[in-house]
Design a protein around this motif. Structure first.
Motif, PDB file in Angstrom:
ATOM      1  N   TRP A 182      37.996  45.275 -15.342  1.00  0.00           N
ATOM      2  CA  TRP A 182      38.391  43.885 -15.150  1.00  0.00           C
ATOM      3  C   TRP A 182      37.274  42.923 -15.514  1.00  0.00           C
ATOM      4  CZ3 TRP A 182      35.648  40.663 -12.041  1.00  0.00           C
ATOM      5  CH2 TRP A 182      34.824  41.226 -11.059  1.00  0.00           C
ATOM      6  N   GLN A 185      43.799  38.939  -9.432  1.00  0.00           N
ATOM      7  CA  GLN A 185      44.510  40.180  -9.176  1.00  0.00           C
ATOM      8  C   GLN A 185      45.849  40.216  -9.896  1.00  0.00           C
ATOM      9  OE1 GLN A 185      42.972  42.717  -7.299  1.00  0.00           O
ATOM     10  NE2 GLN A 185      44.559  43.891  -8.350  1.00  0.00           N
ATOM     11  N   ASN A 226      46.850  43.137 -12.631  1.00  0.00           N
ATOM     12  CA  ASN A 226      48.088  43.929 -12.556  1.00  0.00           C
ATOM     13  C   ASN A 226      48.926  43.807 -13.818  1.00  0.00           C
ATOM     14  OD1 ASN A 226      47.303  44.631  -9.993  1.00  0.00           O
ATOM     15  ND2 ASN A 226      48.735  43.292  -8.950  1.00  0.00           N
ATOM     16  N   THR A 247      43.915  41.560  -0.511  1.00  0.00           N
ATOM     17  CA  THR A 247      44.714  40.786  -1.452  1.00  0.00           C
ATOM     18  C   THR A 247      46.026  40.382  -0.786  1.00  0.00           C
ATOM     19  OG1 THR A 247      45.945  42.661  -2.397  1.00  0.00           O
ATOM     20  CG2 THR A 247      43.763  42.192  -3.330  1.00  0.00           C
ATOM     21  N   GLY A 280      41.827  44.908  -3.287  1.00  0.00           N
ATOM     22  CA  GLY A 280      42.263  44.896  -4.680  1.00  0.00           C
ATOM     23  C   GLY A 280      42.304  46.288  -5.269  1.00  0.00           C
ATOM     24  N   GLU A 308      45.590  48.244  -6.850  1.00  0.00           N
ATOM     25  CA  GLU A 308      45.622  48.839  -8.188  1.00  0.00           C
ATOM     26  C   GLU A 308      46.034  50.310  -8.124  1.00  0.00           C
ATOM     27  OE1 GLU A 308      42.042  45.770  -9.227  1.00  0.00           O
ATOM     28  OE2 GLU A 308      41.609  47.920  -9.110  1.00  0.00           O
ATOM     29  N   ASN A 366      46.844  35.700  -1.401  1.00  0.00           N
ATOM     30  CA  ASN A 366      46.400  36.901  -0.703  1.00  0.00           C
ATOM     31  C   ASN A 366      45.820  36.615   0.673  1.00  0.00           C
ATOM     32  OD1 ASN A 366      44.233  35.616  -2.087  1.00  0.00           O
ATOM     33  ND2 ASN A 366      42.958  37.389  -1.685  1.00  0.00           N
ATOM     34  N   ARG A 377      53.037  40.435  -7.510  1.00  0.00           N
ATOM     35  CA  ARG A 377      51.952  40.647  -8.466  1.00  0.00           C
ATOM     36  C   ARG A 377      52.281  41.759  -9.460  1.00  0.00           C
ATOM     37  NH1 ARG A 377      46.191  39.310  -5.798  1.00  0.00           N
ATOM     38  NH2 ARG A 377      46.801  37.377  -4.793  1.00  0.00           N
TER      39      ARG A 377
END
Length: 467
Positions: free
Chosen positions: A43, A56, A60, A82, A88, A92, A227, A420
């Motif tokens: 990221w 976030q 995603n 989140t 986070g 994921e 979040n 998300r």
């Protein structure tokens, strides 16, 4: 190069492991296996820059969707909470798991953890242990002691998972990006042939996005973070504008009301999962009777408090054959409340959020309900439960429910919808129910339990003795 295939590998970890993420990336770049080229995705290197989505959300939608394998690693930090997960990194990982894509996890052993632990360190370690326990039977993680073991494990585990991917039919080996392209082509083909595209379900409407749109229209340079809770957002907003703090609070409260008005003010119950299960009300009523069989057998007035009850319609599905009721409904949407006052003039309606002091100096209630509302965007459930406890009799019943699915095009999608990842998180309702039950136990409810019915998961508690 045309015969070399690419495998996108997303590297996930809390922020304190940037060195490990770099090592994993370098190991992947050095690897060759069955003519496959490994493309590390991180990221901090690959995330696009924009003000229209939270980081976030972009991770995603822009990074996870392109990845074929996820490698995650934890040491002493769990990560920041989140909107939809405890961190986070967890969001994921669980997004990948829901999509049935390979997940490889590593945890440093306790021997590398410092003995000088703060309270924050202890909380992080407890969360990591809970997360490990959750997946200890899934065979998705390995314990490591040092960097050399990490390097060896990466080589072994990547090859194993890649072999599984390559053994699948070719149509399943295309990357997520290619799948998206193919989906777009199919949709365009449908439009050309006159097929009407599916309508957008109501549950995809994001409260957080509506809040931000309202603030943007008011020219408030503040981004509402989905979040964290509403009141945490208010703390971040305070002092960031040229207005007084009281006016800043007023603006954010107006934004919240407008967002809930837009989504729920004219709520269409025909699109609700409950429309497919007309006995949902009797299932809830039966649970209440089982908890207190004599409640409706006397001539006494039964007082009912419904939190987040919209226009009050749901109560008349539950207590349609019951007399001697005195009902109060609390909801944040003034549009829903105005509608309820017209439909049910005998009901007391109060506009408020569920965490506020919405009632003062009133008789206590026999039953407190909060049905499919406590999971709503920005709600701090602990404060909401505290407010409900304040107004419940010593032998009263509290019943809170979490949605366990949605209706769209006459189909049932189980779980809670995640804005998300745009996925249905199937285990999330049960996880929230467990957290709520633990909180009821903390607050002194002697009888508690969890029960799944057709439309939702009920968490119930009864005060008083175990009789």
């Amino acid at each position: 190069m045309d015969n070399i295939r690419r495998c996108n590998v997303f590297i996930s970890s809390p922020g304190n492991l940037s060195n490990e993420r770099e090592i994993i990336e370098n190991e992947l770049k050095k690897m060759t296996h069955m003519g496959v080229e490994f493309n590390p995705i991180r990221w901090e290197k690959d995330l696009p820059t924009t003000s229209s989505h939270t980081p976030q959300e972009l991770i995603n939608t822009e990074l996870l969707n392109k990845a074929d394998i996820l490698i995650g690693i934890f040491s002493t930090r769990f990560g920041s909470k989140t909107e939809h997960a405890d961190s986070g990194t967890v969001e994921e990982i669980e997004t990948f798991i829901v999509q049935n894509k390979p997940v490889i996890l590593y945890f440093y052993s306790a021997t590398v953890i410092t003995t000088e632990l703060t309270r924050d360190d202890m909380e992080n370690l407890m969360k990591i242990q809970e997360f490990k326990k959750k997946y200890e039977k899934k065979n998705i993680y390995h314990i490591i002691n040092n960097i050399d073991e990490l390097k060896d494990a990466i080589s072994r585990d990547i090859q194993y998972n890649l072999n599984n991917i390559l053994s699948q039919p070719k149509e399943k080996n295309i990357s997520q990006a290619n799948k998206k392209t193919q989906s777009t082509k199919n949709n365009n083909k449908k439009r050309r042939t006159g097929t009407k595209p599916p309508t957008t379900p109501w549950y995809r409407d994001s409260i957080a996005l509506r809040l931000n749109q309202y603030l943007k229209n008011k020219q408030i340079d503040f981004h509402y973070e989905g979040n964290i809770t509403f009141h945490e957002n208010l703390k971040f907003l305070t002092g960031t504008t040229s207005y007084t703090s009281s006016f800043e609070q007023k603006i954010l409260e107006e934004a919240r009301i407008e967002a809930f008005n837009s989504k729920y003010g004219h709520y269409n119950y025909a699109e609700d999962l409950r429309a497919l299960f007309p006995n949902w009300g009797s299932q809830i009523f039966t649970k209440i009777i089982n908890l207190k069989p004599t409640l409706f057998q006397t001539s006494n007035i039964v007082r009912i408090l419904d939190i987040g009850g919209n226009d009050g319609s749901e109560l008349y599905e539950i207590f349609d054959k019951t007399d001697n009721l005195k009902i109060s409904v609390v909801d944040i949407s003034n549009i829903a409340i105005d509608s309820g006052r017209t439909k049910y003039p005998q009901v007391e309606f109060i506009q408020s959020d569920m965490e506020a002091e919405y009632l003062n100096n009133v008789d206590l209630f026999d039953i407190c309900l909060c049905l499919r509302s406590i999971q709503s965007r920005g709600v701090f459930s602990h404060d909401a439960i505290i407010q409900m406890c304040k107004h419940l009799k010593e032998d009263g019943i509290m019943l809170i429910s979490i949605p366990n699915g949605y209706k769209h095009n006459e189909k049932i999608e189980r779980g809670l919808y995640d804005h998300r990842s745009c996925l249905f998180l199937r285990t999330k309702p049960q996880e929230l129910a467990l957290k709520i039950e633990r909180k009821l136990i903390d607050y002194g409810f002697c009888q508690t339990g969890i029960e799944t019915i057709d439309t939702e998961i009920m968490v119930w508690g009864k005060r008083g003795t175990n009789d």
